[in-house]
Design a protein around this motif. Sequence first.
Motif, PDB file in Angstrom:
ATOM      1  N   PRO A 316       0.802  -1.224   0.000  1.00 20.68           N
ATOM      2  CA  PRO A 316       0.000   0.000   0.000  1.00 20.68           C
ATOM      3  C   PRO A 316       0.835   1.275   0.000  1.00 20.68           C
ATOM      4  CG  PRO A 316      -0.134  -1.116   2.135  1.00 20.68           C
ATOM      5  CD  PRO A 316       0.530  -2.056   1.194  1.00 20.68           C
ATOM      6  N   VAL A 317       2.051   1.225   0.545  1.00 16.59           N
ATOM      7  CA  VAL A 317       2.932   2.391   0.514  1.00 16.59           C
ATOM      8  C   VAL A 317       3.355   2.672  -0.920  1.00 16.59           C
ATOM      9  CG1 VAL A 317       5.070   3.397   1.389  1.00 16.59           C
ATOM     10  CG2 VAL A 317       3.743   1.832   2.829  1.00 16.59           C
ATOM     11  N   VAL A 318       3.774   1.625  -1.627  1.00 19.70           N
ATOM     12  CA  VAL A 318       4.148   1.775  -3.032  1.00 19.70           C
ATOM     13  C   VAL A 318       2.943   2.203  -3.863  1.00 19.70           C
ATOM     14  CG1 VAL A 318       5.031   0.558  -5.066  1.00 19.70           C
ATOM     15  CG2 VAL A 318       6.029   0.104  -2.813  1.00 19.70           C
ATOM     16  N   GLY A 319       1.782   1.616  -3.558  1.00 19.69           N
ATOM     17  CA  GLY A 319       0.573   1.981  -4.290  1.00 19.69           C
ATOM     18  C   GLY A 319       0.199   3.442  -4.113  1.00 19.69           C
ATOM     19  N   ALA A 320       0.310   3.948  -2.870  1.00 20.59           N
ATOM     20  CA  ALA A 320      -0.008   5.350  -2.624  1.00 20.59           C
ATOM     21  C   ALA A 320       0.956   6.265  -3.361  1.00 20.59           C
ATOM     22  CB  ALA A 320       0.030   5.642  -1.124  1.00 20.59           C
ATOM     23  N   ALA A 321       2.249   5.898  -3.361  1.00 18.88           N
ATOM     24  CA  ALA A 321       3.228   6.695  -4.094  1.00 18.88           C
ATOM     25  C   ALA A 321       2.926   6.688  -5.586  1.00 18.88           C
ATOM     26  CB  ALA A 321       4.631   6.151  -3.829  1.00 18.88           C
ATOM     27  N   GLY A 322       2.423   5.560  -6.078  1.00 16.63           N
ATOM     28  CA  GLY A 322       2.099   5.468  -7.496  1.00 16.63           C
ATOM     29  C   GLY A 322       0.988   6.393  -7.935  1.00 16.63           C
ATOM     30  N   THR A 323       0.180   6.872  -7.004  1.00 16.86           N
ATOM     31  CA  THR A 323      -0.911   7.775  -7.385  1.00 16.86           C
ATOM     32  C   THR A 323      -0.404   9.152  -7.786  1.00 16.86           C
ATOM     33  OG1 THR A 323      -1.257   8.543  -5.099  1.00 16.86           O
ATOM     34  CG2 THR A 323      -2.493   6.598  -5.818  1.00 16.86           C
ATOM     35  N   VAL A 324       0.800   9.515  -7.340  1.00 22.37           N
ATOM     36  CA  VAL A 324       1.345  10.824  -7.724  1.00 22.37           C
ATOM     37  C   VAL A 324       2.426  10.705  -8.788  1.00 22.37           C
ATOM     38  CG1 VAL A 324       0.810  11.881  -5.510  1.00 22.37           C
ATOM     39  CG2 VAL A 324       3.036  10.792  -5.829  1.00 22.37           C
ATOM     40  N   CYS A 325       2.791   9.472  -9.161  1.00 20.36           N
ATOM     41  CA  CYS A 325       3.775   9.293 -10.244  1.00 20.36           C
ATOM     42  C   CYS A 325       3.324   8.152 -11.136  1.00 20.36           C
ATOM     43  CB  CYS A 325       5.169   9.018  -9.684  1.00 20.36           C
ATOM     44  SG  CYS A 325       5.260   7.713  -8.432  1.00 20.36           S
ATOM     45  N   PRO A 326       2.301   8.386 -11.961  1.00 18.94           N
ATOM     46  CA  PRO A 326       1.788   7.313 -12.819  1.00 18.94           C
ATOM     47  C   PRO A 326       2.850   6.803 -13.769  1.00 18.94           C
ATOM     48  CG  PRO A 326       0.941   9.458 -13.497  1.00 18.94           C
ATOM     49  CD  PRO A 326       1.611   9.651 -12.181  1.00 18.94           C
ATOM     50  N   THR A 327       2.769   5.521 -14.093  1.00  8.96           N
ATOM     51  CA  THR A 327       3.728   4.896 -14.991  1.00  8.96           C
ATOM     52  C   THR A 327       3.733   5.601 -16.325  1.00  8.96           C
ATOM     53  OG1 THR A 327       3.301   2.769 -13.938  1.00  8.96           O
ATOM     54  CG2 THR A 327       4.407   2.722 -16.077  1.00  8.96           C
ATOM     55  N   GLY A 328       4.950   5.788 -16.864  1.00 13.77           N
ATOM     56  CA  GLY A 328       5.071   6.408 -18.178  1.00 13.77           C
ATOM     57  C   GLY A 328       5.241   7.897 -18.145  1.00 13.77           C
ATOM     58  N   ASP A 329       5.305   8.501 -16.946  1.00 16.61           N
ATOM     59  CA  ASP A 329       5.472   9.950 -16.853  1.00 16.61           C
ATOM     60  C   ASP A 329       6.737  10.411 -17.546  1.00 16.61           C
ATOM     61  OD1 ASP A 329       4.908  12.268 -14.117  1.00 16.61           O
ATOM     62  OD2 ASP A 329       3.783  11.910 -15.950  1.00 16.61           O
ATOM     63  N   SER A 330       7.817   9.616 -17.390  1.00 14.94           N
ATOM     64  CA  SER A 330       9.093  10.025 -17.957  1.00 14.94           C
ATOM     65  C   SER A 330       9.095   9.947 -19.475  1.00 14.94           C
ATOM     66  CB  SER A 330      10.220   9.148 -17.413  1.00 14.94           C
ATOM     67  OG  SER A 330      10.056   7.807 -17.827  1.00 14.94           O
TER      68      SER A 330
END
Length: 467
Positions: A316-330
């Motif tokens: 859930p910690v990784v999941g919460a962080a993923g909400t502000v850095c969606p995959t593919g941003d880079s």
Amino acid sequence: MGTDMQEHEHRCGCGGAGCSGEQHVEATGGCTGSGCGGHGDHGGRDGHVGHDATGPGDGTETPVRMAGRVGAKLVVLSGKGGVGKSTVAVNLAVGLARTGRKVGLLDVDVHGPSVPRMLGLGRARPVAGEGWMAPVSAGPNLRVMSLGFFLPDPEVPVIWRGPVKMGMVRQFLVDVRWGDLDVLVVDCPPGTGDEPLSVLQLLGPDAHAVIVTTPQGVAVDDVRRSVGFCRQLGNPILGIVENMGGYVCPKCGELTPLFPAGGGEQLARETGVAFLGSIPLHPDLTRAGDAGRSLLEADLSAGHEPVHPVIRAFQPVVGAAGTVCPTGDSEAPGRSASEIPANGNGGHAPQGASDMKIAIPLAAGRLCQHFGHCEQFAVLTVDPDDGTVKGQELLTPPPHEPGVLPAWIADTGTRLVIAGGMGARARQLLEERGVQVLVGASAADPADLVAAWFGNRLELGVNTCDH
């Protein structure tokens, strides 16, 4: 930093008693640049971490532009020491990298930089030139920078005052060629002082805080101040992580509280902050950190429920962080590396910055999977600002004998080797000569491998020749 720290105990505090020009030069091992304590900038000479503390006279810092595109910024901090911030930061970064995101991990703990040890990078030395540094690769999708890479002697203390620390943080953000990142994770030392203050101010108001505590009241009282610290600076708080939330017996799996339970969750409720989860204390977690690996190296994106309680707790910690850095941003459209300012004043790096050399073992013109048995080496001369290949030599290696090839590679001036497979001894010899090594690369054209590395797109797999 580089060789300066090997020969001198860095005593300069930039503002301490008797810190005049001559004494400062002596204390910093001959550093004659004027960047100590806010006098200018002299960063990057042979990996020497400068001390530029430029900024407003009131001690605040203005946001900087990094040499690359950063999608999200997560700052792991706590008002209390010993709560496991580095453990959370390392596993959070690895967990995000395992989901396919391009991740940078920056360790700004001056006095206890433990991230290199926790990721098995103790022997690594960053590639560096005049005014720039390259982060160390820690596997697919993860790049790391830490003061620990520049401290070869574990007994030498780093005795710095605030302006020097602020300059180091600025330099690691501005001069490090991170490439495009989906997320930058920053591991801060405890408290609400120089390093976390500089990090949040330099990254700007969109940097999210991940606050770490342990359950007991003494820790919660200090960590409560971290919530007020972030709010006063205007930075959003992603949430609170409770570390050491009970001991998990490795034999029966029973969770035994070591402290009064629920302190982190109670703090989250009282302050109106999200509670991201409770991480249990488990022998596997401590052993993994000491051994230089993360428990979250297991594939978190496979869609199945992990068996290990620590991995399950981190999800859930990784999941919460993923909400502000969606995959593919880079991968989103952005400026090329040559269009991005290389210093905090918005200008490009000074002309004449030293080129870097990258060596790649070849077979039939493409990367060879066996470092010691290749036909040729391509030694590429590369502009460190934008990754442009300015020249390439094809060199025939000497006969394959123990210890010969690493020394030969180092003598060519190479600063980075990209290989498919390499034995542990050869890698150690190269890193002792200041050559960074990346293993696990796939067969490809040398220029394409260099472009992928500069663009933070180089995928690294298994070391194919680890003997």
